[in-house]
Design a protein around this motif. Structure first.
Motif, PDB file in Angstrom:
ATOM      1  N   LEU A   1      36.847  35.470  31.658  1.00 18.93           N
ATOM      2  CA  LEU A   1      37.475  36.360  32.561  1.00 18.93           C
ATOM      3  C   LEU A   1      38.999  36.962  31.905  1.00 18.93           C
ATOM      4  O   LEU A   1      39.159  38.076  32.213  1.00 18.93           O
ATOM      5  N   ALA A   2      39.438  36.297  30.977  1.00 17.68           N
ATOM      6  CA  ALA A   2      40.590  37.078  30.210  1.00 17.68           C
ATOM      7  C   ALA A   2      40.022  38.056  29.343  1.00 17.68           C
ATOM      8  O   ALA A   2      41.098  39.128  29.411  1.00 17.68           O
ATOM      9  N   ASP A   3      39.029  38.070  28.591  1.00 16.79           N
ATOM     10  CA  ASP A   3      38.183  39.130  27.836  1.00 16.79           C
ATOM     11  C   ASP A   3      37.967  40.247  28.825  1.00 16.79           C
ATOM     12  O   ASP A   3      38.398  41.422  28.407  1.00 16.79           O
ATOM     13  N   ALA A   4      37.568  40.360  29.920  1.00 16.73           N
ATOM     14  CA  ALA A   4      37.106  41.142  30.920  1.00 16.73           C
ATOM     15  C   ALA A   4      38.329  41.634  31.411  1.00 16.73           C
ATOM     16  O   ALA A   4      38.269  43.101  31.569  1.00 16.73           O
ATOM     17  N   GLU A   5      39.420  41.228  31.597  1.00 12.30           N
ATOM     18  CA  GLU A   5      40.669  41.647  32.423  1.00 12.30           C
ATOM     19  C   GLU A   5      41.423  42.483  31.269  1.00 12.30           C
ATOM     20  O   GLU A   5      41.784  43.530  31.504  1.00 12.30           O
ATOM     21  N   SER A   6      41.346  42.083  29.961  1.00 16.68           N
ATOM     22  CA  SER A   6      41.846  42.599  28.970  1.00 16.68           C
ATOM     23  C   SER A   6      41.008  44.193  28.426  1.00 16.68           C
ATOM     24  O   SER A   6      41.452  44.928  27.730  1.00 16.68           O
TER      25      SER A   6
END
Length: 140
Positions: free
Chosen positions: A56-61
């Motif tokens: 989720l963090a990778d997709a958000e960034s």
């Protein structure tokens, strides 16, 4: 010679394991197999949650290979694998004292099928999560 005959007589008089005792022993072995399948993937529960956070963090960034929608789908799959393990554990009966040996065998065979599904869900989710995050952990 007389000692040998006496020994044979004593051995012959010893009760052999009944079919019920054998079934109980077989059920214990089956229970051990069910638990072994559980034990194989239980150590990866924390990793499932960590992979979800990373995906989720990778997709958000914008750093990960997944779109936001793909990351959400994978996060849902990682959660489902995690939840599946705990749902299985909550319904698993450790004690089967009120059941006949045949009922215990049927119950354990059913539990083996269920825990194998959980195992497969966890293994598949871990693989997808590791691929999406570039994790170098070995496959379970």
């Amino acid at each position: 010679m007389a000692f040998g005959v006496l020994l044979m007589s004593v051995w012959a008089c010893q009760p052999q394991a009944s079919s019920e005792e054998k079934k109980i022993a077989e059920n214990e072995a089956l229970r051990d197999e069910v638990i072994a399948v559980h034990d194989e993937v239980m150590p990866y529960m924390d990793e499932l949650k960590a992979l979800k956070r990373k995906v989720l963090a990778d997709a958000e960034s914008g750093e990960g290979p997944l779109s936001a929608e793909e990351a959400e789908d994978l996060a849902t799959e990682l959660d489902a694998a995690f939840d599946g393990m705990f749902a299985w554990m909550r319904q698993f009966k450790v004690k089967n004292d009120e059941m006949s040996p045949e009922e215990v065998e049927e119950y354990l065979n059913d539990q083996m099928a269920k825990v194998r599904v959980v195992h497969e869900q966890i293994t598949r989710a871990l693989q997808k999560g590791r691929e999406a995050t570039g994790s170098d952990k070995a496959n379970s």
